[in-house]
Design a protein around this motif. Structure first.
Motif: not given
Length: 486
Positions: A134-145, A321-331
């Motif tokens: 799931k982490l690989r498929d969603t572009g997230r691995m632990g705290p990395l995006v 990657d900014i969109a995905g990183i920012a999305e996680k940061m907003i959460a």
């Protein structure tokens, strides 16, 4: 009961290891050389293989490579002769779980087998494998995006090396997420339930760093009123991140190298060596080879730490990657500041992607945090960006890493000192006359920053983006220049 295969050409050593490992509750088999070991591994499917490096017919390195071709995952522990650290490092790069110098230390071997068994159980755990997928498929691995071409190879390497005990050197500019890599390696390993300890080597005074890392006994030095465990002992069973490794004093680097090789440490003032089971990850924002060349980093320590190198790209090189990183940061910011921001407007995203981000992901985090707090709810728009954001002459908010010298728990990166930011907002920038040399402009910037931080050199160094050691050297130069004039 885990299966352990011992591959050793010397009969006495082979028999002794087999009996010892069986006494610990494992089911053990043995083989007299690499070729026989490969045949037994195929037929018997062990979870762990303990193999000598030098053997007839097929040596340990070739056996390691052949075992990697089998469908089942096998943790390989390499036995090496004393002094053959280069061979051990090469084995780790090839995929060995760990190595152990001969003659074998039974305590260390037992610990390695326990860790390898836990990792094998984790690797066969369906839930963990589903989580990794799931982490690989969603572009997230632990705290990395990240899903960019720059981040995907990093994710693949992290997934490959996380289960082992291999040392890793993480390099990259300040704010690129080097600590996040270390945390991802920790969370995807069998050590994830044990401590993760992060140490900023540049933030600890030189006189205290050895005590902080290795601990001390009562009375070891003035002010040592009681025994204190160092970071290695605090991280027992887990992972230790040594950030800014090039700023560690040479004497401490030498002691660190011995601990990495022997897996034992001696507290300051102690005559007793204490075994430690810690995975070490190092990080630096400098070119490590350049640090070795100028003498700031020991070559042998660099060689020992750099089994694998993960180079983190600056944010300007993977703006997709900014969109995905920012999305996680907003959460994250919604939860931290009790906000309910739902996302970003396209206009804001375009502005973010067009910016060069000299402070990298850390600067993006501070920008998103500011915008989230100001908006409070709804969608984030460009009106929540700092004034003159991205325009010529724009100076990003000066921030700190948010980590103290020693951090035991995951922590958010805080914004910079309000006093410092207020001072620099008033000053806007260091003003110099045309014709002023670069050295003089640098001197003025350093001295003004020290004024703003009330002479807090650690804080000033962080704001300036240089190490404490570099700042000390600069101040020494200024002092010597003044003395010579007088």
């Amino acid at each position: 009961m885990e299966k352990v295969l011992i591959v050793e050409d010397e009969l006495h050593a082979r028999t002794g290891l087999t009996e010892l490992i069986e006494s610990w509750g494992y089911k053990a088999e043995c083989a007299a050389d690499g070729l026989e070991g490969l045949e037994k591994a195929v037929a018997w499917a062990p979870a762990i293989v303990v193999t000598d490096l030098k053997m007839p017919r097929m040596d340990g390195m070739e056996l390691l490579e052949r075992l990697a071709e089998l469908p089942q995952r096998i943790a390989v522990v390499m036995l090496t002769a004393q002094g053959s650290i280069e061979s051990a490092v090469e084995a780790m790069r090839t995929g060995a779980y760990d190595y152990l110098p001969k003659p074998v230390d039974p305590v260390r071997l037992k610990t390695i087998l326990q860790n390898a068994s836990q990792q094998h159980d984790a690797d066969t755990d369906v839930d963990l494998e589903a989580t990794r997928r799931k982490l690989r498929d969603t572009g997230r691995m632990g705290p990395l995006v990240g899903t960019s071409p720059q981040m995907k190879p990093i994710f693949s390497l992290i997934e490959r090396i996380a289960p082992s005990n291999v040392s890793v050197l993480v390099t990259g500019e300040s704010g690129t997420g080097k600590e996040l890599v270390a945390r991802a390696l920790h969370e995807l390993s069998s050590r994830h339930s044990q401590p993760f300890v992060a140490v900023n080597c540049a933030a600890i005074p030189e006189t205290l760093i050895e005590s902080e890392i290795f601990g001390h006994e009562k009375g070891a030095f003035t002010g040592a009123l009681e025994r204190r465990a160092g970071c290695f002992e605090l991280a027992e069973g887990g992972t230790l991140l040594l950030d800014e490794i090039g700023e560690m004093p040479a004497a401490t680097q030498a002691k660190l190298l011995r601990v990495l090789e022997d897996r034992k440490l001696r507290r300051l003032g102690s005559k007793v060596e204490t075994p430690v089971d810690v995975r070490v990850i190092a990080a630096t924002n400098r070119d490590p080879e350049e640090a070795v060349a100028v003498g700031d980093l020991r070559g042998d320590l660099y060689y020992r730490l750099n089994v694998f190198n993960i180079q983190m790209p600056p944010l300007r090189e993977h703006v997709s990657d900014i969109a995905g990183i920012a999305e996680k940061m907003i959460a994250d910011m919604n939860e931290r500041h009790n906000c309910s921001v739902t996302g970003m407007k396209d206009s804001l995203l375009k502005r973010l992607e067009a910016y060069s981000w000299p402070g990298n992901v850390r600067e993006l985090r501070n920008t998103i945090e500011r915008a989230t707090i100001m908006a409070g709810t709804g969608m984030l728009g460009v009106e929540y960006l700092p004034p003159n954001f991205g325009e010529p002459g724009f100076a990003p908010a000066l921030t700190r890493s948010g980590r103290s010298a020693v951090a035991l728990e995951p922590g958010a990166e805080a914004g910079g000192s309000s006093d410092v930011q207020r001072y620099l907002e008033d000053q806007n920038t260091v003003r110099v006359e045309v014709g002023t040399t670069v050295d003089e402009a640098e001197r003025q910037l350093i001295l003004k920053t020290l004024m703003a931080t009330h002479n807090n050199k650690t804080k000033a160094a962080e704001i300036l983006g240089i190490s404490s050691k570099t700042l000390q050297n600069k101040l020494k130069e200024y002092s010597n220049a003044t003395s010579s004039v007088e």
